[in-house]
Structure formats: C-alpha cells, structure tokens
Design an enzyme around this catalytic site. Structure first.
Site, PDB file in Angstrom:
ATOM      1  N   GLU A 248      -6.512   5.053   7.523  1.00 29.04           N
ATOM      2  CA  GLU A 248      -6.174   6.465   7.270  1.00 29.04           C
ATOM      3  C   GLU A 248      -7.355   7.176   6.586  1.00 29.04           C
ATOM      4  O   GLU A 248      -7.572   8.368   6.798  1.00 29.04           O
ATOM      5  CB  GLU A 248      -4.895   6.561   6.428  1.00 29.04           C
ATOM      6  CG  GLU A 248      -3.679   6.285   7.307  1.00 29.04           C
ATOM      7  CD  GLU A 248      -2.503   5.638   6.604  1.00 29.04           C
ATOM      8  OE1 GLU A 248      -2.445   5.680   5.362  1.00 29.04           O
ATOM      9  OE2 GLU A 248      -1.655   5.057   7.311  1.00 29.04           O
TER      10      GLU A 248
ATOM     11  N   GLU B 259      -5.748  -4.643  10.357  1.00 26.32           N
ATOM     12  CA  GLU B 259      -4.679  -3.670  10.589  1.00 26.32           C
ATOM     13  C   GLU B 259      -4.972  -2.877  11.859  1.00 26.32           C
ATOM     14  O   GLU B 259      -5.718  -1.892  11.812  1.00 26.32           O
ATOM     15  CB  GLU B 259      -4.589  -2.705   9.404  1.00 26.32           C
ATOM     16  CG  GLU B 259      -4.239  -3.373   8.102  1.00 26.32           C
ATOM     17  CD  GLU B 259      -3.590  -2.387   7.141  1.00 26.32           C
ATOM     18  OE1 GLU B 259      -2.486  -2.673   6.665  1.00 26.32           O
ATOM     19  OE2 GLU B 259      -4.170  -1.313   6.889  1.00 26.32           O
TER      20      GLU B 259
ATOM     21  N   SER C 165       3.142  -2.078  10.286  1.00 21.73           N
ATOM     22  CA  SER C 165       4.590  -2.160  10.530  1.00 21.73           C
ATOM     23  C   SER C 165       5.194  -3.523  10.185  1.00 21.73           C
ATOM     24  O   SER C 165       6.073  -4.016  10.896  1.00 21.73           O
ATOM     25  CB  SER C 165       4.919  -1.769  11.973  1.00 21.73           C
ATOM     26  OG  SER C 165       4.564  -0.413  12.188  1.00 21.73           O
TER      27      SER C 165
ATOM     28  N   ASN D 119       0.885  -1.168   0.000  1.00 22.74           N
ATOM     29  CA  ASN D 119       0.000   0.000   0.000  1.00 22.74           C
ATOM     30  C   ASN D 119       0.919   1.213   0.000  1.00 22.74           C
ATOM     31  O   ASN D 119       1.525   1.544   1.010  1.00 22.74           O
ATOM     32  CB  ASN D 119      -0.882  -0.022   1.260  1.00 22.74           C
ATOM     33  CG  ASN D 119      -1.671   1.262   1.438  1.00 22.74           C
ATOM     34  OD1 ASN D 119      -1.795   2.062   0.499  1.00 22.74           O
ATOM     35  ND2 ASN D 119      -2.207   1.477   2.626  1.00 22.74           N
TER      36      ASN D 119
ATOM     37  N   LYS E 196       0.239   4.301  -0.333  1.00 24.48           N
ATOM     38  CA  LYS E 196      -0.315   5.531   0.263  1.00 24.48           C
ATOM     39  C   LYS E 196      -0.034   6.734  -0.652  1.00 24.48           C
ATOM     40  O   LYS E 196      -0.063   6.578  -1.855  1.00 24.48           O
ATOM     41  CB  LYS E 196       0.234   5.723   1.680  1.00 24.48           C
ATOM     42  CG  LYS E 196       0.091   4.434   2.503  1.00 24.48           C
ATOM     43  CD  LYS E 196       0.342   4.605   3.959  1.00 24.48           C
ATOM     44  CE  LYS E 196       0.167   3.256   4.641  1.00 24.48           C
ATOM     45  NZ  LYS E 196       0.211   3.341   6.090  1.00 24.48           N
TER      46      LYS E 196
ATOM     47  N   GLY F 179       2.423   2.287  10.675  1.00 24.12           N
ATOM     48  CA  GLY F 179       3.407   3.348  10.519  1.00 24.12           C
ATOM     49  C   GLY F 179       4.067   3.761  11.831  1.00 24.12           C
ATOM     50  O   GLY F 179       4.728   4.792  11.901  1.00 24.12           O
TER      51      GLY F 179
ATOM     52  N   HIS G 274      -9.376   1.713   4.498  1.00 26.97           N
ATOM     53  CA  HIS G 274      -8.106   1.833   5.212  1.00 26.97           C
ATOM     54  C   HIS G 274      -8.280   2.791   6.396  1.00 26.97           C
ATOM     55  O   HIS G 274      -9.003   3.787   6.297  1.00 26.97           O
ATOM     56  CB  HIS G 274      -7.005   2.340   4.268  1.00 26.97           C
ATOM     57  CG  HIS G 274      -5.659   2.234   4.900  1.00 26.97           C
ATOM     58  ND1 HIS G 274      -5.169   3.190   5.756  1.00 26.97           N
ATOM     59  CD2 HIS G 274      -4.718   1.260   4.845  1.00 26.97           C
ATOM     60  CE1 HIS G 274      -3.976   2.810   6.193  1.00 26.97           C
ATOM     61  NE2 HIS G 274      -3.681   1.646   5.655  1.00 26.97           N
TER      62      HIS G 274
HETATM   63  P1  PGA Z   1       2.784   0.294   7.529  1.00 22.29           P
HETATM   64  O1  PGA Z   1       1.326   0.506   6.861  1.00 22.29           O
HETATM   65  O2  PGA Z   1       3.286  -1.037   7.000  1.00 22.29           O
HETATM   66  O3  PGA Z   1       3.595   1.454   7.062  1.00 22.29           O
HETATM   67  O4  PGA Z   1       2.565   0.253   9.003  1.00 22.29           O
HETATM   68  C1  PGA Z   1       0.449  -0.565   6.675  1.00 22.29           C
HETATM   69  C2  PGA Z   1      -0.835  -0.054   6.077  1.00 22.29           C
HETATM   70  O5  PGA Z   1      -1.244   1.058   6.418  1.00 22.29           O
HETATM   71  O6  PGA Z   1      -1.455  -0.727   5.246  1.00 22.29           O
END
Ligand code: PGA
Length: 251
Positions: free
Chosen positions: A100, A170, A215, A13, A15, A176, A98
């Site tokens: 976010e 998630e 992460s 992903n 982003k 992140g 997601h």
């Molecule tokens: P990350 O993000 O691996 O940077 O923690 C995962 C995601 O948001 O899908």
C-alpha cells in the site's frame, strides 16, 4: 529447509485503523489469551497508537511495531517519523515496503532500501514486504519482480543484520480482496525468495522467517501455516478483532 530453526511470527498490520483508546482495548483483550503462544506475536499499529499499545502490551508477550519509518534521523520531512523516534519509545519492529506504501505513496525499491537501512542502523527488526500485482503475475514476471524487490531492499545488509530481517511475501492481488494465494503459489514464491537470499548471503538465510500475507483469516490460517516454508503470517483485516486474530494465532 528446516522450519524448526526459525521462529514463527504472527504479525498484525492494523493499517489506518484504531484510535489510541481502541488500540489499548484490543491489546488488552489479546494479551492474556496469547501468554502461552508458541510464536512471536506482533501488532504493528499507526504511529498515534504506538504509545497506548505499548502501554497495554507492557509485561505481555505482544510486541508492538510501526508500519513505516523514514530513512533520515530527523529533518524537514513533514508527516514522516524516523526509526530513532520509534526506538526512543521502545518500538523495535517496523514494516517496510508494504504494497500500500508502494501503490499509493510512491514508495520505490530504492526508498524501501533506504528505510530498511535506517531501521537496521537504529537497531530495529524489519518486516520487509515484497509481492507482485495481478498484472505482474499474469505477465509471468512474479519471480523476477520479487527477486528484484528482495535484492534491492537488502542490498548492503550484513549477515549479522539479516538476523533482524523478516520477509513477508504478500501478493498484492490477495491483500484485502478476500482472495488468498493457493498453497502451491505460496510455496513457490517462498522457495524463490529463499533461493534469492541464498544468492546474496552465505549462511544466515536458514534462520530468516518468511511470512505470508494477503487475506489470511481464521478459516485459511491453519492450511497456510502448515506449509513447510511458511514461518508465519502478516495479517491485515483479521488482526483488527481479538477473536479472529486469536484464532489465527491458535492455528
Ligand atoms: P489483509 O492485509 O490480511 O487485510 O489482506 C494483509 C496486509 O496488507 O498485510
């Protein structure tokens, strides 16, 4: 639960990262090295990168996906992109819900459901994201919250359509942040989700892949992917560089 029944999926992903030129470069770097990968390799990119990424992925086993889609086919929705627009360019996978989007853009369980419906109607495969915040975990409502997100998002989805659904668990506190959920937490959440699916659907749940995200990096991918009810991973930060994404795929 028979993990062997399900396809393993390693999805990136991106982003809001990478220009079209950078997208092309990254896909071109990954492609030859994953040609024999024993899993599905997906890269979900920003809308503006889709064309370049698709072009670079042509003839390879990398599938390009989008990070969101709107629930209407077209109309006065400034800044949005419809599922039909995506499929018209050969993009058949999309991330929906997601955290976010939920955190920063007012996405709710209801809008997630509408987007899932639209994507499935357009023939797409959906990577549906669910997961609790740290506060919700501390309040002891992780299972209820994740069940609610899953059930609302998949309300009205048929058994047949379920074959085009992938769920990514998630935990928001692990995205992140460098903090990964522990094996016990991941196993428990994945079991709960599978149980929720069983209450909603009669049969197909055994085939639906449940990914972990938050992460994931080369140093923890092997352990996470080794858990019996983890069918793959959704990778943010570590999918932005060929080396780390490849290391995760090779795990
Ligand atoms: P990350 O993000 O691996 O940077 O923690 C995962 C995601 O948001 O899908």
């Amino acid at each position: 639960m028979n993990k062997a029944l399900r396809k393993a999926v390693i999805a990136g992903n991106w982003k809001m990262n990478k220009t079209p030129a950078e997208a092309k470069e990254l896909i071109a770097a990954i492609a030859p090295l994953v040609k024999d990968a024993g899993c599905e390799v997906v890269a979900c990119t920003p809308f503006v990168d889709l064309s370049a990424a698709q072009e670079a992925a042509q003839g390879t086993n990398i599938q390009i996906g989008a990070e969101n889609c709107h629930w209407e086919v077209s109309g006065a929705y400034t800044g949005e992109v419809s599922a039909q627009m995506l499929t018209s360019m050969g993009v058949n996978i999309v991330i929906i819900g997601h955290s976010e989007r939920r955190q920063y853009f007012g996405e709710t369980d209801v809008t997630v459901q509408k987007r899932v419906r639209a994507a499935l109607d357009a023939g797409m495969t959906v990577i549906l994201c669910v997961g609790e915040t740290l506060e919700q975990r501390e309040q002891g409502i992780t299972s209820e919250l994740v069940a609610m997100q899953t059930k609302i998002a998949l309300c009205g989805v048929s058994e047949e359509e379920l074959k085009r659904v992938i769920i990514a668990y998630e935990p928001v506190w692990a995205i992140g942040t460098g903090k990964t959920a522990g094996p016990a937490e991941i196993k428990e959440a994945h079991e709960l989700i599978r149980g929720d699916l069983r209450t909603m659907f009669a049969s197909a749940c055994t085939e639906l892949p449940i990914l972990y995200g938050g992460s994931v990096k080369p140093s923890n991918a092997h352990e996470i992917l080794g858990l019996d009810n983890v069918d793959g991973v959704l990778v943010g930060g570590a999918s932005l560089e060929a080396k780390s994404f490849l290391a995760i795929i090779n795990s």
